[in-house]
Design an enzyme around this catalytic site. Structure first.
Site, PDB file in Angstrom:
ATOM      1  N   VAL A  99       0.825  -1.214   0.000  1.00  0.00           N
ATOM      2  CA  VAL A  99       0.000   0.000   0.000  1.00  0.00           C
ATOM      3  C   VAL A  99       0.857   1.260   0.000  1.00  0.00           C
ATOM      4  O   VAL A  99       0.415   2.332  -0.426  1.00  0.00           O
ATOM      5  CB  VAL A  99      -0.942  -0.010   1.224  1.00  0.00           C
ATOM      6  CG1 VAL A  99      -0.146   0.127   2.521  1.00  0.00           C
ATOM      7  CG2 VAL A  99      -2.005   1.074   1.142  1.00  0.00           C
ATOM      8  N   LYS A 100       2.096   1.152   0.444  1.00  0.00           N
ATOM      9  CA  LYS A 100       2.959   2.321   0.566  1.00  0.00           C
ATOM     10  C   LYS A 100       3.365   2.906  -0.781  1.00  0.00           C
ATOM     11  O   LYS A 100       3.868   4.042  -0.835  1.00  0.00           O
ATOM     12  CB  LYS A 100       4.203   1.973   1.382  1.00  0.00           C
ATOM     13  CG  LYS A 100       3.918   1.623   2.837  1.00  0.00           C
ATOM     14  CD  LYS A 100       3.325   2.808   3.585  1.00  0.00           C
ATOM     15  CE  LYS A 100       3.214   2.524   5.075  1.00  0.00           C
ATOM     16  NZ  LYS A 100       2.742   3.689   5.823  1.00  0.00           N
TER      17      LYS A 100
END
Length: 458
Positions: free
Chosen positions: A44-45
């Site tokens: 997700v980063k």
């Protein structure tokens, strides 16, 4: 037809939802997992990393030929490296010494320079990872510190992308959103969007390690990477991320390490989803939430990253046994049940106080800990800083090398070896070797008992 992109950066976002049909069997409320590990960098980063780089360019903080510097448990660094290298920047990733080794290998593969530093020291300590990267950013001409913990472009990425995706993918039916809290950017951004678009109808739940301070824990260490708020007992000023807005989170589910790790393993074996330990914590929390709901509710849980970065940890039987997360019929449970409470000595104790405590220690030996915690099973193994023996202290008093009011720190012996509760007595004896008076037994990564040679001889 599959999408065609001109750059890998165009493939960030747009991740699918998968229903957790097997883990959610028998639960009225459906649970859907947002598969953030399918981003190009595996987490997700990637969303926050690209958002921060573009914002820094727009604001003139990052110029051609510049250097991106960041402290990371791995995933944000990977996203920054992909985005940075694609746009022509040098990238230096400061990685915690507690992060999985695979993450550093992945960072190097993408072209980052990796430096390692501790995070299990006071925030004011110059060796702390955050202080290391700040120094690098100050010393390197043209360097920009991404500072994901305080960078508004972090939660903004999820306001613009993750939140709208969840709303659209569920047709506006989502009633509960569950995610872990690390920097706070994901849950703050996604949660605030979902609350706004639903008129406040969506409930936002944080999945937090049991000892993390976000959910009310004591801040002592845990074993699920990338989420939670750690507090070193010697830290003077406890700084919380500005990317995190506590008012967005309606409730926390506090998840013990074992539950998180075993749930991550279940995801792989029952749902075909190889995800990391923070995904296990989030799914464990989502299952708890969904069991309290009905068929008109819909739970979305965010899975932050892939289990491929943790093959040496949560997805390794050996690692799980060594740290006391897996038990076996031939393990050490019967011996530690008979061993009695673990006696510990704090690092700031006096020699006299340590001798008094050692009166109740089998074999006259005890681990020295940085601080005792309120953990129900014992002290944190990562806070054990050495050992002390009644024999050594008595000798120091007798020859004048120490006085009863002196700190015990100068008389510390080496840290005792550790074994997991699921390991066998034979394995414990092997760790004991010839030079140690005893071994510490770990349950869920925390020391709960000391077994000496006599106890292991049977």
């Amino acid at each position: 037809m599959a999408a065609v992109h001109e750059s890998v950066l165009d493939a960030i976002g747009g991740t699918p939802l998968f229903r957790l049909a097997r883990l959610g069997a028998g639960i009225a409320a459906p649970i859907y997992a947002k598969a953030e590990f399918l981003n190009i960098g595996g987490s997700v980063k990637d969303r926050a990393a690209l958002s921060m780089v573009l914002a820094a360019e727009r604001d003139g903080l990052l110029r051609p030929g510049g250097t991106i510097v960041e402290a990371t448990s791995g995933n944000t660094g990977i996203g920054l490296t992909i985005a940075g290298r694609q746009r022509g920047y040098r990238v230096i990733a400061g990685v915690s010494d507690r992060s999985a080794a695979e993450k550093s290998d992945i960072l190097r593969a993408y072209g980052a320079e990796v430096v390692t530093a501790p995070t299990n020291v006071p925030q004011e300590d110059p060796r702390h990872l955050f202080n290391l990267v700040r120094r690098l950013a100050e010393e390197i001409p043209g360097a920009w510190l991404a500072n994901q913990y305080d960078n508004p472009a972090n939660p903004d990425a999820h306001i613009r992308t993750t939140g709208p995706e969840v709303w659209e993918q569920t047709g506006g039916r989502v009633t509960h959103f569950v995610a872990g809290v690390g920097t706070g950017g994901t849950i703050t951004g996604t949660g605030s969007y979902l609350k706004e678009v639903s008129g406040g109808a969506v409930t936002v739940v944080g999945a937090d390690p049991l000892s993390s301070q976000y959910g009310g824990g004591d801040g002592s260490p845990w074993y699920v990477e990338s989420i939670g708020h750690f507090h070193h007992p010697e830290t003077v000023e406890d700084r919380w991320p500005q990317a995190y807005r506590s008012e967005v989170v309606d409730a926390f589910e506090r998840i013990p390490d074992r539950e998180a790790l075993l749930t991550a393993r279940q995801l792989a074996r029952e749902e075909g989803i190889l995800a990391g330990p923070s995904s296990g914590a989030a799914v464990a929390a989502a299952l708890r939430v969904a069991r309290r709901l009905g068929p008109d509710d819909l739970v979305v849980v965010l899975l932050p990253d892939s289990g491929r970065s943790y093959l040496s940890k949560v997805h390794s039987d050996d690692w799980m046994r060594q740290w006391g997360f897996l038990e076996s019929s031939d393990g050490l449970r019967p011996l530690i049940d008979d061993a009695g409470p673990l006696v510990t000595v704090t690092a700031d104790a006096t020699v006299g106080a340590a001798l008094e405590a050692l009166g109740a220690a089998p074999g006259g030996v005890a681990p020295v800990v940085l601080a005792r915690t309120a953990w129900p099973y014992g002290v944190s193994a990562t806070e054990v800083v050495g050992s002390v023996s009644r024999e050594a202290l008595a000798a120091a008093l007798a020859d004048g090398g120490a006085k009863p009011d002196d700190p015990v720190g100068a008389l510390l012996g080496p840290t005792l070896p550790t074994v997991g509760v699921g390991q066998s007595p034979a394995e414990a004896r092997a760790e004991l070797g010839e030079g140690h008076p005893g071994v510490l037994v770990l349950v869920d990564g925390r020391a709960v008992a000391l077994l000496d040679r006599a106890q292991l001889a049977g």
